[in-house]
Design an enzyme around this catalytic site. Structure first.
Site, short mmCIF file in Angstrom:
data_model
loop_
_atom_site.label_atom_id
_atom_site.label_comp_id
_atom_site.label_asym_id
_atom_site.label_seq_id
_atom_site.Cartn_x
_atom_site.Cartn_y
_atom_site.Cartn_z
N ARG A 176 0.83 -1.22 0.00
CA ARG A 176 0.00 0.00 0.00
C ARG A 176 0.86 1.27 0.00
NH1 ARG A 176 -1.97 -3.39 -1.36
NH2 ARG A 176 -3.65 -4.65 -0.53
N SER A 226 -10.46 -0.86 3.86
CA SER A 226 -9.71 -1.13 5.09
C SER A 226 -9.17 0.18 5.66
CB SER A 226 -8.53 -2.05 4.80
OG SER A 226 -9.01 -3.30 4.38
N GLU A 296 -4.26 2.88 6.77
CA GLU A 296 -4.13 2.77 5.31
C GLU A 296 -4.80 3.99 4.67
OE1 GLU A 296 -5.13 -1.04 3.52
OE2 GLU A 296 -5.97 -0.02 1.77
#
Ligand SMILES: Cc1cc2nc3c(=O)[nH]c(=O)nc-3n(C[C@H](O)[C@H](O)[C@H](O)COP(=O)(O)OP(=O)(O)OC[C@H]3O[C@@H](n4cnc5c(N)ncnc54)[C@H](O)[C@@H]3O)c2cc1C
Length: 303
Positions: A176, A226, A296
């Site tokens: 990510r 998420s 995230e």
């Protein structure tokens, strides 16, 4: 409050695609976020460059967004100019096994175009919302792959207004993450290396991923996917659930009862509500398990 001279000047070269005091909740999947002073959607890369140079020459803060599916925008909104790289830069070209897409193209459209051309590679992305620009910056991924695996050549626009190419190596893709998160620039176009594959096989694989997603993620309410990254060898959702936080609610923000790493907006959640829940989850998981969860989602806007 937007400066009206600034707004009129911008309008003069943007053929109408600029607005003042635009509610950012209209541009985030969480449906959260206060007003942007000035909100612009460039119609092509030349307009994008003009906006970047305009902001730089006048010292105006510039925020770049895609589809807003990984963003928490503060309740007081964003000062300066917000540039949405979207439908104005959304062309997709296919040449042999290479799929090229402008940054505003939706990841789902690019995956569909690849499939229609009999090209595999994007199967993993079934159900990931957002644009190619956002996907490259975040190195969006699932099911054991990510956008960074396919991306070969990335055209970027620097905040000084210069175009240049980056290679996969330059992008420093990680979990990510990409170099653009630490060295900000604007993603303009990306070339992806795909490979020949039967459409039926692609369809079958993607349908399986989609079905799994539908069964395990909340589709009832606005969310941003998420909230935390998974710690190495662990699942953030499992830790939050084990800390007893599933279903916890602050205002209209709630930790999903289906998947504890999702925070859903039950109607009129504020950024403040979501942030309080994020803090609560992080603090509780740390005190119970000694694991520091890293967000995230990206935070932007004025406090
Ligand atoms: C229901 C749901 C499921 C999701 N599932 C997944 C998943 O499985 N895997 C996964 O990785 N993510 C997932 N996400 C998160 C999100 O879809 C991805 O992070 C997506 O790639 C973000 O793209 P975006 O266009 O919405 O970016 P935005 O949210 O608009 O922006 C994300 C970041 O990228 C920057 N940015 C955006 N466009 C550009 C550009 N052109 N140039 C420079 N910077 C830019 C922004 O400044 C910001 O920092 C999910 C989200 C939702 C709502």
């Amino acid at each position: 409050m937007a400066d009206s001279t600034l707004y009129r000047e911008l309008l003069s070269f943007l053929s109408g695609r600029a607005r003042t005091d635009e509610p950012m909740k209209k541009h985030t999947s969480w449906r959260i976020g206060g007003p942007a002073d000035i909100f612009v959607e460039p119609g092509n890369r030349q307009e994008l460059r003009l906006i970047v140079s305009y902001a730089r020459n006048r010292g105006i803060p510039l925020t770049v967004i895609g589809a807003g599916s990984n963003l928490l925008v503060s309740d007081s909104g964003i000062r300066g100019i917000v540039v949405k790289v979207g439908d104005g830069l959304a062309r997709i070209y296919i040449d042999g096994d290479v799929v090229s897409a402008e940054a505003g193209a939706k990841l789902g459209r690019v995956a569909a175009a690849a499939k229609d051309a009999g090209l595999g590679g994007f199967e993993f992305s079934a159900g990931i919302p957002g644009t190619i620009g956002g996907a490259v910056v975040m190195n969006a991924g699932a099911n054991g792959s990510s956008v960074g695996v396919l991306a070969q050549r990335i055209l970027i626009l620097s905040l000084e207004g210069d175009f240049s190419y980056k290679s996969k190596k330059d992008m420093n893709f990680g979990y990510r993450s990409s170099v653009i998160q630490t060295e900000p620039a604007i993603v303009v176009e990306v070339a992806f290396a795909c490979y020949p594959r039967e459409k039926e096989m692609i369809d079958k694989e993607m349908a399986g991923y989609l079905a799994r997603r539908k069964a395990s993620q909340p589709i009832c309410c606005p969310n941003a996917g998420s909230v935390f990254k998974n710690p190495p060898g662990e699942s953030a959702g499992r830790l939050i659930e084990a800390a007893g936080l599933k279903g916890m609610r602050i205002g209209d923000a709630q930790i999903s009862t289906l998947h504890a790493n999702f925070i859903i907006n039950l109607g009129s959640a504020t950024a403040r509500d979501a942030l309080k829940l994020i803090d609560r989850a992080r603090d509780t998981v740390y005190s119970r398990f000694g694991v520091e969860l890293q967000p995230e989602v990206k935070f932007t806007g004025h406090n």
